[in-house]
Design a protein around this motif. Structure first.
Motif, PDB file in Angstrom:
ATOM      1  N   PHE A  23       0.821  -1.203   0.000  1.00 51.32           N
ATOM      2  CA  PHE A  23       0.000   0.000   0.000  1.00 51.32           C
ATOM      3  C   PHE A  23       0.859   1.259   0.000  1.00 51.32           C
ATOM      4  N   ASP A  24       2.000   1.207   0.657  1.00 54.80           N
ATOM      5  CA  ASP A  24       2.885   2.376   0.664  1.00 54.80           C
ATOM      6  C   ASP A  24       3.344   2.702  -0.756  1.00 54.80           C
ATOM      7  N   CYS A  25       3.669   1.671  -1.531  1.00 54.53           N
ATOM      8  CA  CYS A  25       4.073   1.888  -2.926  1.00 54.53           C
ATOM      9  C   CYS A  25       2.913   2.433  -3.754  1.00 54.53           C
ATOM     10  N   ILE A  26       1.711   1.863  -3.542  1.00 52.60           N
ATOM     11  CA  ILE A  26       0.537   2.303  -4.298  1.00 52.60           C
ATOM     12  C   ILE A  26       0.191   3.743  -3.952  1.00 52.60           C
ATOM     13  N   ARG A  27       0.260   4.080  -2.671  1.00 53.90           N
ATOM     14  CA  ARG A  27      -0.055   5.440  -2.230  1.00 53.90           C
ATOM     15  C   ARG A  27       0.847   6.451  -2.913  1.00 53.90           C
ATOM     16  N   ARG A  28       2.128   6.086  -3.069  1.00 53.76           N
ATOM     17  CA  ARG A  28       3.099   6.976  -3.699  1.00 53.76           C
ATOM     18  C   ARG A  28       3.131   6.821  -5.224  1.00 53.76           C
ATOM     19  N   LYS A  29       2.353   5.873  -5.729  1.00 57.71           N
ATOM     20  CA  LYS A  29       2.351   5.533  -7.158  1.00 57.71           C
ATOM     21  C   LYS A  29       3.768   5.201  -7.633  1.00 57.71           C
ATOM     22  N   ASP A  30       4.460   4.490  -6.784  1.00 55.68           N
ATOM     23  CA  ASP A  30       5.829   4.068  -7.081  1.00 55.68           C
ATOM     24  C   ASP A  30       5.759   2.663  -7.672  1.00 55.68           C
ATOM     25  N   LEU A  52     -18.535   0.644 -17.079  1.00 52.95           N
ATOM     26  CA  LEU A  52     -18.194   1.426 -15.892  1.00 52.95           C
ATOM     27  C   LEU A  52     -17.082   0.713 -15.153  1.00 52.95           C
ATOM     28  N   VAL A  53     -15.972   1.408 -14.925  1.00 55.68           N
ATOM     29  CA  VAL A  53     -14.808   0.816 -14.256  1.00 55.68           C
ATOM     30  C   VAL A  53     -14.822   1.206 -12.787  1.00 55.68           C
ATOM     31  N   LEU A  54     -14.912   0.199 -11.916  1.00 56.30           N
ATOM     32  CA  LEU A  54     -14.834   0.418 -10.474  1.00 56.30           C
ATOM     33  C   LEU A  54     -13.525  -0.154  -9.950  1.00 56.30           C
ATOM     34  N   GLY A  55     -13.049   0.376  -8.845  1.00 51.58           N
ATOM     35  CA  GLY A  55     -11.813  -0.119  -8.256  1.00 51.58           C
ATOM     36  C   GLY A  55     -11.277   0.888  -7.264  1.00 51.58           C
ATOM     37  N   THR A  56      -9.986   0.793  -6.988  1.00 49.86           N
ATOM     38  CA  THR A  56      -9.383   1.825  -6.151  1.00 49.86           C
ATOM     39  C   THR A  56      -9.409   3.143  -6.911  1.00 49.86           C
ATOM     40  N   LYS A  57      -9.244   4.233  -6.188  1.00 52.90           N
ATOM     41  CA  LYS A  57      -9.258   5.546  -6.838  1.00 52.90           C
ATOM     42  C   LYS A  57      -8.162   5.630  -7.896  1.00 52.90           C
ATOM     43  N   THR A  58      -7.022   5.028  -7.631  1.00 49.16           N
ATOM     44  CA  THR A  58      -5.919   5.035  -8.593  1.00 49.16           C
ATOM     45  C   THR A  58      -6.293   4.254  -9.846  1.00 49.16           C
ATOM     46  N   THR A  59      -6.885   3.084  -9.673  1.00 50.93           N
ATOM     47  CA  THR A  59      -7.315   2.288 -10.821  1.00 50.93           C
ATOM     48  C   THR A  59      -8.303   3.064 -11.685  1.00 50.93           C
ATOM     49  N   MET A  60      -9.251   3.715 -11.043  1.00 47.24           N
ATOM     50  CA  MET A  60     -10.280   4.434 -11.784  1.00 47.24           C
ATOM     51  C   MET A  60      -9.739   5.692 -12.431  1.00 47.24           C
ATOM     52  N   GLN A  61      -9.106   6.554 -11.648  1.00 49.00           N
ATOM     53  CA  GLN A  61      -8.776   7.893 -12.137  1.00 49.00           C
ATOM     54  C   GLN A  61      -7.457   7.966 -12.907  1.00 49.00           C
ATOM     55  N   ASP A  62      -6.576   6.999 -12.730  1.00 52.71           N
ATOM     56  CA  ASP A  62      -5.317   7.003 -13.480  1.00 52.71           C
ATOM     57  C   ASP A  62      -5.381   6.130 -14.725  1.00 52.71           C
ATOM     58  N   GLY A  63      -6.571   5.598 -15.024  1.00 51.77           N
ATOM     59  CA  GLY A  63      -6.804   4.961 -16.316  1.00 51.77           C
ATOM     60  C   GLY A  63      -6.168   3.601 -16.524  1.00 51.77           C
ATOM     61  N   ILE A 121     -15.791   6.392 -16.006  1.00 52.42           N
ATOM     62  CA  ILE A 121     -15.194   6.533 -14.674  1.00 52.42           C
ATOM     63  C   ILE A 121     -16.155   7.316 -13.791  1.00 52.42           C
ATOM     64  N   PRO A 122     -16.417   6.849 -12.572  1.00 51.94           N
ATOM     65  CA  PRO A 122     -17.310   7.581 -11.662  1.00 51.94           C
ATOM     66  C   PRO A 122     -16.794   8.985 -11.334  1.00 51.94           C
ATOM     67  N   THR A 123     -17.678   9.819 -10.842  1.00 52.58           N
ATOM     68  CA  THR A 123     -17.297  11.163 -10.412  1.00 52.58           C
ATOM     69  C   THR A 123     -16.368  11.082  -9.199  1.00 52.58           C
ATOM     70  N   ASP A 124     -15.719  12.198  -8.892  1.00 56.05           N
ATOM     71  CA  ASP A 124     -14.769  12.230  -7.780  1.00 56.05           C
ATOM     72  C   ASP A 124     -15.381  11.754  -6.468  1.00 56.05           C
ATOM     73  N   ASP A 125     -16.598  12.208  -6.180  1.00 56.43           N
ATOM     74  CA  ASP A 125     -17.184  11.846  -4.894  1.00 56.43           C
ATOM     75  C   ASP A 125     -17.490  10.357  -4.822  1.00 56.43           C
ATOM     76  N   VAL A 126     -17.932   9.769  -5.935  1.00 57.57           N
ATOM     77  CA  VAL A 126     -18.197   8.329  -5.941  1.00 57.57           C
ATOM     78  C   VAL A 126     -16.883   7.557  -5.850  1.00 57.57           C
ATOM     79  N   CYS A 127     -15.842   8.042  -6.537  1.00 53.61           N
ATOM     80  CA  CYS A 127     -14.522   7.400  -6.423  1.00 53.61           C
ATOM     81  C   CYS A 127     -14.045   7.394  -4.972  1.00 53.61           C
TER      82      CYS A 127
END
Length: 237
Positions: free
Chosen positions: A48-55, A120-131, A146-152
């Motif tokens: 999760f630390d790597c995912i949080r940093r997108k490393d 409709l693509v659901l998942g973690t916010k990174t999966t959804m918003q980073d394509g 992709i869902p709106t920010d609030d739904v993400c």
């Protein structure tokens, strides 16, 4: 049958996938026969630390450490029952001497096979918003929604703070369920392997691509095949 190596990023998703392999095998052979599999996990916070940093380089290297351990115990190929880490799949495939199944490609192929044009693509916010799914779906003339920010934000909270630590609040689940039903789409990709624990075609009222079970079925098929030699072979199927 071949030995399946499972890289466990989140144990909820990994165990759901492993259980589906066994359950699906039981439908094919009532004697109880199923492929040998070995699962390995580092502590979730390291991923999760790597995912949080997108490393993605560090995440790919961490997953490769698991792959090396799974190779030592005899795994013939690798599955990663987690969507977001597939941002690092190219690096993982280059490092691994074992074939690694690309979950994102399998999901996109299934959407194409079923004739979906808007998903409709659901998942973690990174999966959804980073394509994570955008390029592969677009290449098949499938539009990712992709869902709106609030739904993400709601979905991210559900995954991280409720499903993974087994603290599910069904008010949260139902709230998001109503949000999902408002989107104009042919189907919903449950692009987080934990989401099938709370969502399905019945409660969403739309066709669902269950990435967890789809991966399990694909892995079982490969485990029963005679020849499996390279990442290139997996990519061509």
């Amino acid at each position: 049958m071949k030995h399946i190596g499972i890289v466990d990023i989140t144990t909820v998703g990994a165990c759901l996938c492993a259980n589906e392999i066994v359950a699906q095998a039981a439908k094919l052979d009532t004697s109880g026969k199923h492929p040998e599999f070995t699962m390995h996990a580092f502590s979730y916070d390291q991923y999760f630390d790597c995912i949080r940093r997108k490393d993605w380089i560090s995440l790919g290297n961490k997953i490769y450490e698991s792959i090396k351990l799974l190779e030592k115990v005899g795994a013939d190929f690798i599955i990663i029952p987690s969507n977001t880490p597939h941002f690092a799949i190219d690096l993982i495939e280059k490092q691994s001497r074992l074939p690694v199944i690309n979950l994102i490609n399998i999901v996109a192929d299934e959407c194409e096979r079923k004739g979906f044009s808007r998903v409709l693509v659901l998942g973690t916010k990174t999966t959804m918003q980073d394509g994570l799914y955008d390029n592969v779906l677009n290449s098949k003339n499938i539009t990712p929604i992709i869902p709106t920010d609030d739904v993400c934000d709601k979905i991210e909270h559900l995954i991280r703070n409720e499903i993974i630590p087994s603290k599910i609040n069904f008010t949260t689940v139902q709230d998001i369920q109503q949000d999902i039903k408002t989107y104009d789409c042919d189907a919903v990709i449950l692009g987080c392997t934990e989401l099938p624990t709370v969502y399905n075609e019945n409660n969403l009222g739309k066709p669902v691509i269950d990435t967890t079970r789809l991966l399990a079925h694909y892995a079982l098929k490969l485990a029963n095949e005679d020849n499996l030699s390279s990442n290139e072979q997996l990519a061509s199927e």
